[in-house]
Scaffold this active site. Structure first.
Site, PDB file in Angstrom:
ATOM      1  N   LYS A  22      30.662 -79.389  53.212  1.00  0.00           N
ATOM      2  CA  LYS A  22      29.684 -80.277  53.847  1.00  0.00           C
ATOM      3  C   LYS A  22      29.210 -81.361  52.882  1.00  0.00           C
ATOM      4  CE  LYS A  22      24.897 -80.537  55.137  1.00  0.00           C
ATOM      5  NZ  LYS A  22      23.589 -80.008  54.761  1.00  0.00           N
ATOM      6  N   ASN A  23      28.814 -80.967  51.667  1.00  0.00           N
ATOM      7  CA  ASN A  23      28.209 -81.921  50.746  1.00  0.00           C
ATOM      8  C   ASN A  23      29.199 -82.974  50.263  1.00  0.00           C
ATOM      9  OD1 ASN A  23      25.764 -80.624  50.977  1.00  0.00           O
ATOM     10  ND2 ASN A  23      26.037 -79.366  49.157  1.00  0.00           N
ATOM     11  N   ASP A 121      16.409 -80.511  55.341  1.00  0.00           N
ATOM     12  CA  ASP A 121      15.763 -79.210  55.190  1.00  0.00           C
ATOM     13  C   ASP A 121      14.340 -79.334  54.660  1.00  0.00           C
ATOM     14  OD1 ASP A 121      17.905 -77.654  56.040  1.00  0.00           O
ATOM     15  OD2 ASP A 121      18.843 -77.684  54.078  1.00  0.00           O
ATOM     16  N   MET A 342      14.519 -76.104  41.355  1.00  0.00           N
ATOM     17  CA  MET A 342      14.628 -77.464  41.881  1.00  0.00           C
ATOM     18  C   MET A 342      13.778 -77.731  43.115  1.00  0.00           C
ATOM     19  SD  MET A 342      18.709 -78.094  41.194  1.00  0.00           S
ATOM     20  CE  MET A 342      18.669 -79.796  41.719  1.00  0.00           C
TER      21      MET A 342
END
Length: 436
Positions: A22-23, A121, A342
């Site tokens: 996906k990324n 998200d 993160m």
């Protein structure tokens, strides 16, 4: 809003093949805007976020043709740039965080790019400063309409190569700046660049299109600007996050699973991190075989202290798999500290696992201690809501290992990142049904 109904406690068996990443796909799809020539891309995952970006490209005027399953051609020879300031784009772009990466290619080729503040998200603050500070250093003018939450960059006289030290090794930020710089005048040097395999894939694709990028795979990229780019063919890597998800699934359900064609050389620390949890992994060619295990034991550090697993920019452990690791540890023998550096909201789904009987202490928004059951106490089925992609797949894995029948609502979040997951899991023996 859709729901998965899952009957847990069943052992699975068989082969499963990871989807395209996906990324990577989100970056690669934006790069087609850099050339009027045809670009053919294979192994594109059929998931909500990627399909949404393909829809945005089509509305922008890109000629999109589906050649086969996962294979598309794109031609950006007659774009409608007025779409960028339309209400439709403000609505579509704001619902997809990956849409931010169309700005760099449009700025490089047309001298302007616009984007509404993108969504994605709900995992904590995700700043965009790295992107726009990079564009400004290349010579673009920046503006932000606070009322409409709309960003714009313009460079009517073109972009100029420069040296820049990124304030953080942002993957999407690096990708966006690289795509803007490939046609800038002169030399651009990017230090503290992200170096994930997906970013490497983007740079290799751009070089096949005629760009001149060196330092690929390191955190120091040097880009010599070129006049124009041409078409190319490209194949997307398998999704390392999905591969890690299937490793966790095999361990939690005590199943024997073979993950096919994983591109081992691009997995970095992922196999070794799962081995530290006591999970057996066997390399068979380019496949991963996970045998059925009655238990798995978490290693301690060499001095006997509790194992800490934390995320870091590549080649460190990817933050997208920490949720999977956390769930896997709930049934391990031993304890572990999960440190999510993160994103400050990514661990907030653990309350759902605690409801299922997991022993987890949420120390603060970034750290959780997990005390494993060693399968002496099975997780209990429950009803849950998926808050984001990675938490959603983690809860799904927990439900497949739990005793009884669970329900997961808001599965559109899972569909954003995982292709036909219910069908593929049923093929290896999972009891899962989709209820619309």
């Amino acid at each position: 809003m859709g729901t998965f109904q899952i009957e847990g406690g069943h052992s699975l068996q068989g082969d499963i093949r990871p989807q395209g990443a996906k990324n990577e796909a989100l970056q690669i799809l934006c790069a087609v805007l850099l050339t009027p020539e045809e670009v053919v891309i294979e192994n594109i995952p059929d998931i909500r976020d990627v399909n949404k970006l393909i829809g945005i490209l089509g509305n922008l005027g890109v000629k999109v043709k589906k050649l086969a399953a996962g294979k598309y051609s794109f031609q950006s020879d007659d774009l409608d740039l007025d779409y960028l300031e339309s209400e439709l784009f403000k609505q579509e772009g704001s619902s997809l965080r990956g849409s931010i990466m169309i700005v760099g290619p449009l700025l490089a080729r047309f001298g302007k790019g616009y984007i509404p503040r993108p969504g994605g998200d709900k995992i904590g603050r995700r700043r965009l400063d790295t992107h726009f500070e990079g564009f400004i250093k290349l010579g673009a003018d920046f503006r932000y309409n606070r009322e409409e939450r709309f960003y714009g960059v313009e460079a009517p006289n073109g972009l100029r190569g420069t040296y820049m030290l990124l304030d953080q090794a942002s993957v999407t930020g690096t990708a966006n700046i690289v795509m803007a710089a490939v046609m800038a005048k002169g030399t651009t040097t990017i230090y503290n660049a992200a170096c994930e395999p997906y970013l490497q894939q983007l740079c290799k694709m751009l070089n096949r299109m005629g760009a001149n990028i060196s330092g690929i795979g390191s955190n120091l990229l040097v880009i010599e600007g070129v006049e124009s780019l041409g078409g190319c063919n490209h194949r997307v890597l398998p999704d390392m996050i999905e591969i890690g998800s299937w490793i966790g699934l095999a361990a939690m359900t005590r199943s024997s699973i073979t993950i096919k064609d994983v591109s081992w050389d691009d997995l970095g620390l992922i196999p070794d991190t799962f081995r530290k949890l006591g999970i057996q992994l066997e390399r068979r060619g380019d496949d991963i075989f996970i045998p059925s295990m009655e238990s798995y034991e978490i290693q301690s550090d060499m001095d006997g202290s509790i194992l800490t697993i934390s995320d870091a920019p590549w080649p460190g452990f990817t933050p997208d798999l920490l949720s999977i690791v956390l769930v896997v540890c709930t049934q391990a023998r031993g304890s572990v500290l999960i440190h999510q550096k993160m994103f400050e909201s990514r661990l907030f789904f653990v309350d759902k696992l605690i409801d299922m009987g997991a022993k987890i202490i949420l120390c603060d928004p970034h750290r959780a201690t997990v005390i494993g059951h060693d399968f002496h106490s099975q997780l209990k089925a429950t009803t849950m809501v998926s808050p984001d992609i990675r938490a959603g797949i983690s809860l799904l894995i927990a439900a497949l290992s739990a005793k009884g029948t669970s329900a997961i609502h808001n599965i559109e979040q899972i569909d954003r990142g995982y292709e036909r997951i219910d069908e593929r899991l049923r093929a290896i023996g999972a009891k899962i049904e989709r209820i619309d």
